[in-house]
Enzyme design. Structure first.
Site, PDB file in Angstrom:
ATOM      1  N   ASP A 185       0.850  -1.286   0.206  1.00 29.73           N
ATOM      2  CA  ASP A 185       0.133  -0.153   0.013  1.00 29.73           C
ATOM      3  C   ASP A 185       0.758   1.207  -0.026  1.00 29.73           C
ATOM      4  O   ASP A 185       0.478   2.163  -0.446  1.00 29.73           O
ATOM      5  CB  ASP A 185      -0.861  -0.025   1.275  1.00 29.73           C
ATOM      6  N   THR A 326      -9.641   2.546   6.578  1.00 30.13           N
ATOM      7  CA  THR A 326      -9.188   1.096   6.883  1.00 30.13           C
ATOM      8  C   THR A 326      -7.804   1.075   7.320  1.00 30.13           C
ATOM      9  O   THR A 326      -7.135   0.137   7.429  1.00 30.13           O
ATOM     10  CB  THR A 326      -9.544   0.140   5.562  1.00 30.13           C
ATOM     11  N   ALA A 327      -7.353   2.118   7.455  1.00 35.30           N
ATOM     12  CA  ALA A 327      -5.707   2.319   7.846  1.00 35.30           C
ATOM     13  C   ALA A 327      -5.665   2.450   9.406  1.00 35.30           C
ATOM     14  O   ALA A 327      -6.287   2.150  10.280  1.00 35.30           O
ATOM     15  CB  ALA A 327      -5.094   3.459   7.243  1.00 35.30           C
ATOM     16  N   ALA A 329      -7.133   4.856  11.284  1.00 37.93           N
ATOM     17  CA  ALA A 329      -8.472   5.230  11.758  1.00 37.93           C
ATOM     18  C   ALA A 329      -9.149   3.976  12.127  1.00 37.93           C
ATOM     19  O   ALA A 329      -9.582   3.880  13.367  1.00 37.93           O
ATOM     20  CB  ALA A 329      -9.381   6.003  10.895  1.00 37.93           C
TER      21      ALA A 329
END
Length: 458
Positions: A185, A326-327, A329
């Site tokens: 990513d 989706t990281a 947080a």
């Protein structure tokens, strides 16, 4: 009949006049007629709820009900195939398809640095792009300085054909037709940081550790790359955040190489009259404001459209896009939001309050974060995990939705790819399934229910 003709003429006149009206938040990419109300604040309005806040006319919202209308041209030759059934700029995710105005000729290949396992895929891809498709391949200069590539004599003829660039020094934003990422990513986040305006389409191959944002497998890369070059691909528009950092000048002179700042833009704007230094970033995942090395709680005020909504007392606060939900947080307890949802998420990091829950606000609102007057220490801010810097009293961070999303190419479609990533990378809602009743247990259950019913009637 005359009345109908009059209406037609009036409609034509209005459409002709509309060319002179531009949406400033989208840098003139949207046209509006004089009778069409422009949503958001008037030009003269600023964040005047607090005397400490300065004007934010660069952060006005557009007319869209859901925040800025994203620019749908990506690089010199790519754009989203327009859907005539689009309503309110919200396109059906399944109908978002890539198309090319002209055939792509230049591609940027981003490879994870210092990873020996990626050398062979990198070589195979570059040879295929140059020799099979006759494309111009751009790579970062330090990629070719890898000892394994330098010592490979067989790769020598191909290596001479590369176009190279240096991050923070060379601007390649208008020379790239599309991007291919090899790694995890982080390669996609890095690609986003190289383009502070319009971003070419990005095709990300999963060759890293997590791969939530990199849906493609490298085994059959030839057919997949060919489909993209032919314009046969779905895309998801990942919204980004436009972040503006305003700092007080405190006697330190900035040294900027070749007049280009570390985020790829021209050197930071210096306003001699008010003594401010201004920096701007495009952020794909999140902006993180934290307490840094201090042992004290961070104490920052959060304003939304000029109104103080809360003071964060804790380890910090995360302002994220749906992609970033989706990281960091998610690790901090926030909900996960599909990238097509127009929103900004505000998530506290270890707040010293039992009632401080993460919240979602509409895309296009204007957030401003400053140190509270009562803060005992400074704060630190980072953008997608990079460009970390200190924030002192008098400094401010303004955040809104960018008009320049990142077009990420999908394997199937935006919805299927997202749920596949949730299942494969985060193991979302994985549990052992409940066993069904046997025939004997079903009979016992039915008998028990009948007995309860009889007892109730009695």
């Amino acid at each position: 009949m005359e009345m109908e003709q009059e209406k037609v003429n009036m409609s034509k006149a209005l459409s002709a006049e509309s060319a002179s009206y531009r949406c400033s938040a989208c840098h003139g990419d949207e046209d509006w007629g004089p009778n069409h109300p422009i949503r958001g604040r008037a030009k003269s309005r600023s964040l005047s709820a607090s005397p400490a806040l300065a004007s934010t006319k660069e952060f006005r919202r557009t007319r869209s009900l859901h925040g800025p209308c994203p620019v749908t041209t990506f690089g010199p030759k790519a754009c989203v195939l327009q859907n005539p059934q689009t309503i309110m700029h919200i396109q059906d995710p399944a109908s978002q398809r890539l198309t090319w105005n002209k055939s792509p000729k230049s591609v940027l290949v981003i490879k994870k640095i210092r990873d020996a396992s990626l050398l062979q895929p990198f070589k195979e891809l570059c040879v295929y792009l140059m020799e099979e498709n006759n494309m111009i391949v751009y790579v970062e200069k330090k990629v070719l300085e890898d000892p394994a590539i330098v010592s490979d004599d067989n790769f020598g003829p191909v290596k001479k054909k590369f176009c190279t660039f240096r991050e923070d020094y060379d601007d390649i934003s208008n020379q790239i037709d599309f991007i291919i990422c090899l790694g995890g990513d982080g390669t996609l986040l890095y690609a986003s940081s190289l383009f502070q305006g319009s971003v070419p389409p990005v095709m990300a191959f999963h060759l890293g550790s997590l791969g939530f944002l990199t849906p493609f497998n490298f085994e059959n890369f030839q057919s997949q790359v060919t489909q993209v070059i032919q314009g046969n691909a779905a895309v998801v528009l990942r919204s980004r955040l436009k972040v503006r950092v305003v700092k007080e000048l405190r006697g330190k002179k900035m040294v900027v190489p070749n007049g280009i700042s570390e985020n790829g833009l021209l050197a930071a704007d210096l306003d001699a009259e008010v003594g401010k230094q201004v920096m701007q970033y495009q952020v794909l995942n999140e902006v993180v404001i934290d307490r840094g090395p201090s042992s004290y709680l961070s104490n920052v005020d959060v304003y939304l459209d000029g109104h103080l909504i809360t003071t964060v007392q804790g380890d910090g606060v995360i302002v994220s896009t749906p992609t970033g939900s989706t990281a960091y947080a998610a690790a901090a307890g926030a909900s996960m939001i599909h990238p097509n949802v127009p929103a900004i998420m505000i998530t506290p990091i270890c707040p010293h309050s039992l009632s401080f829950r993460p919240i979602v606000v509409p895309a296009g609102v204007e957030l401003k974060i400053m140190l509270s007057p009562e803060a005992r220490n400074t704060a630190w801010v980072s953008f997608d995990g990079r460009k970390r810097q200190e924030i002192r009293h008098g400094d401010s961070i303004s955040i809104t939705t960018s008009c320049y999303p990142l077009p990420s190419i999908c394997v199937r479609d935006p919805v299927s790819d997202w749920f596949e990533s949730l299942a494969q990378c985060l193991h979302w809602n994985v549990r052992k399934k409940q066993a069904h009743f046997t025939e004997e247990e079903e009979e016992e259950e039915e008998a028990g229910e009948a007995g309860e019913a009889e007892a109730g009637e009695g």
